[in-house]
Design a protein around this motif. Sequence first.
Motif, PDB file in Angstrom:
ATOM      1  N   ALA B  40      42.068  41.029  51.734  1.00 11.41           N
ATOM      2  CA  ALA B  40      42.006  39.627  52.123  1.00 11.41           C
ATOM      3  C   ALA B  40      42.685  38.758  51.071  1.00 11.41           C
ATOM      4  O   ALA B  40      42.783  39.136  49.894  1.00 11.41           O
ATOM      5  CB  ALA B  40      40.554  39.186  52.284  1.00 11.41           C
ATOM      6  N   TYR B  42      42.611  34.673  49.584  1.00 12.22           N
ATOM      7  CA  TYR B  42      41.839  33.438  49.524  1.00 12.22           C
ATOM      8  C   TYR B  42      42.640  32.369  48.791  1.00 12.22           C
ATOM      9  O   TYR B  42      43.432  32.667  47.898  1.00 12.22           O
ATOM     10  CB  TYR B  42      40.520  33.651  48.771  1.00 12.22           C
ATOM     11  N   GLN B  44      41.906  28.867  46.572  1.00 10.55           N
ATOM     12  CA  GLN B  44      40.899  28.032  45.922  1.00 10.55           C
ATOM     13  C   GLN B  44      41.583  26.810  45.329  1.00 10.55           C
ATOM     14  O   GLN B  44      42.297  26.915  44.323  1.00 10.55           O
ATOM     15  CB  GLN B  44      40.121  28.790  44.844  1.00 10.55           C
ATOM     16  N   GLN B  48      37.112  23.192  44.321  1.00 12.82           N
ATOM     17  CA  GLN B  48      36.574  23.607  45.618  1.00 12.82           C
ATOM     18  C   GLN B  48      36.178  25.077  45.624  1.00 12.82           C
ATOM     19  O   GLN B  48      36.543  25.847  44.744  1.00 12.82           O
ATOM     20  CB  GLN B  48      37.598  23.346  46.722  1.00 12.82           C
ATOM     21  N   SER B  49      35.446  25.444  46.653  1.00 12.97           N
ATOM     22  CA  SER B  49      35.115  26.849  46.885  1.00 12.97           C
ATOM     23  C   SER B  49      36.328  27.558  47.467  1.00 12.97           C
ATOM     24  O   SER B  49      37.200  26.923  48.061  1.00 12.97           O
ATOM     25  CB  SER B  49      33.944  26.950  47.873  1.00 12.97           C
ATOM     26  N   PRO B  50      36.372  28.866  47.309  1.00 10.92           N
ATOM     27  CA  PRO B  50      37.469  29.609  47.941  1.00 10.92           C
ATOM     28  C   PRO B  50      37.429  29.497  49.459  1.00 10.92           C
ATOM     29  O   PRO B  50      36.367  29.282  50.053  1.00 10.92           O
ATOM     30  CB  PRO B  50      37.208  31.053  47.496  1.00 10.92           C
ATOM     31  N   LEU B  52      38.965  31.559  52.942  1.00  8.14           N
ATOM     32  CA  LEU B  52      39.636  32.752  53.457  1.00  8.14           C
ATOM     33  C   LEU B  52      40.869  32.344  54.246  1.00  8.14           C
ATOM     34  O   LEU B  52      40.788  31.561  55.191  1.00  8.14           O
ATOM     35  CB  LEU B  52      38.678  33.543  54.349  1.00  8.14           C
ATOM     36  N   TRP B  56      42.509  41.684  56.738  1.00  2.77           N
ATOM     37  CA  TRP B  56      43.256  42.863  57.189  1.00  2.77           C
ATOM     38  C   TRP B  56      44.733  42.800  56.782  1.00  2.77           C
ATOM     39  O   TRP B  56      45.607  43.240  57.509  1.00  2.77           O
ATOM     40  CB  TRP B  56      43.119  43.060  58.695  1.00  2.77           C
ATOM     41  N   TYR B  93      43.846  34.242  45.476  1.00  2.00           N
ATOM     42  CA  TYR B  93      43.250  35.507  45.072  1.00  2.00           C
ATOM     43  C   TYR B  93      43.369  36.533  46.203  1.00  2.00           C
ATOM     44  O   TYR B  93      43.203  36.194  47.375  1.00  2.00           O
ATOM     45  CB  TYR B  93      41.756  35.346  44.781  1.00  2.00           C
ATOM     46  N   GLU B  95      41.618  40.202  47.520  1.00  2.00           N
ATOM     47  CA  GLU B  95      40.356  40.938  47.400  1.00  2.00           C
ATOM     48  C   GLU B  95      40.438  42.201  48.234  1.00  2.00           C
ATOM     49  O   GLU B  95      40.917  42.185  49.367  1.00  2.00           O
ATOM     50  CB  GLU B  95      39.182  40.101  47.923  1.00  2.00           C
ATOM     51  N   TYR B  97      38.293  45.066  50.172  1.00  6.45           N
ATOM     52  CA  TYR B  97      36.957  45.367  50.689  1.00  6.45           C
ATOM     53  C   TYR B  97      36.911  46.778  51.264  1.00  6.45           C
ATOM     54  O   TYR B  97      36.116  47.077  52.156  1.00  6.45           O
ATOM     55  CB  TYR B  97      36.491  44.314  51.701  1.00  6.45           C
ATOM     56  N   LEU B 102      33.312  45.509  45.448  1.00  7.23           N
ATOM     57  CA  LEU B 102      34.378  44.660  45.961  1.00  7.23           C
ATOM     58  C   LEU B 102      35.059  44.010  44.756  1.00  7.23           C
ATOM     59  O   LEU B 102      34.378  43.546  43.835  1.00  7.23           O
ATOM     60  CB  LEU B 102      33.800  43.593  46.887  1.00  7.23           C
ATOM     61  N   PHE B 104      38.377  41.530  43.117  1.00 10.01           N
ATOM     62  CA  PHE B 104      39.393  40.514  43.291  1.00 10.01           C
ATOM     63  C   PHE B 104      40.501  40.703  42.257  1.00 10.01           C
ATOM     64  O   PHE B 104      40.259  41.221  41.158  1.00 10.01           O
ATOM     65  CB  PHE B 104      38.794  39.120  43.076  1.00 10.01           C
ATOM     66  N   SER B 106      43.162  38.738  39.655  1.00  9.32           N
ATOM     67  CA  SER B 106      42.918  37.658  38.696  1.00  9.32           C
ATOM     68  C   SER B 106      43.501  36.325  39.142  1.00  9.32           C
ATOM     69  O   SER B 106      43.283  35.313  38.478  1.00  9.32           O
ATOM     70  CB  SER B 106      43.474  38.048  37.323  1.00  9.32           C
TER      71      SER B 106
END
Lengths: 119, 113
Positions: B40, B42, B44, B48-50, B52, B56, B93, B95, B97, B102, B104, B106
């Motif tokens: 995935a 992301y 940020q 703020q929050s990350p 998505l 896939w 970022y 990630e 899964y 899990l 990420f 850097s």
Amino acid sequence: EVQLVESGGGLVQPGRSLKLSCAASGFTFSNYGMAWVCQAPTKGLEWVASISTGGGNTYYRDSVKGRFTISRDNAKNTLYLQMDSLRSEDTATYYCARHADGTYGFDYWGQGVMVTVSS
Amino acid sequence: DIVMTQTPSSQAVSAGEKVTMSCKSSQSLLYSENKKNYLAWYQQKPGQSPKLLISWASTRESGVPDRFIGSGSGTDFTLTISSVQAEDLAVYYCEQYYDTPLTFGSGTKLEIK
């Protein structure tokens, strides 16, 4: 609208405990795996723990195993993180996140709550 | 643990330019049974929050502008922004899964000239 609202953060001394909560709304909480992800100041993202829909399966990163406990109350639509034996390196913003359906990606995140471990 | 390596760590581009950023995993994220890559991306933004963007490896989330394009398979992945906008200022970022823990990358910090 999906909402995840964390609470319970703050300043705590090394070795002490803290319990974070995440109130979920806008979706059927019991249908989704949930997780905590942290971010140390000016650093990147780090997965902390995940929990299955019913709470029967939990997963942790090695550095928190035996110290942190993830749990959930599906009747209250709330996710928890019990943090014991806190260390200075646990200082971070902790995000509650929802696992995307069928994956261990994270499709919704809370605004985060700051945890500072310091004497 | 699967190590995720992102490059570059930062880059500055002008609005309208195309930008690519790389994410490499220490082992394959391609699951043979379903032919899916467990990766995935992301975004940020500051303070703020990350968010998505892509799952896939190449499936854009609903509402994500089509200028964000994910590609790659196995261990090598790329996020392309076809025409950068000022609001794309953020850290990106990747990630994996595929397996726990899990992990990420850097991050790649995108700056707008």
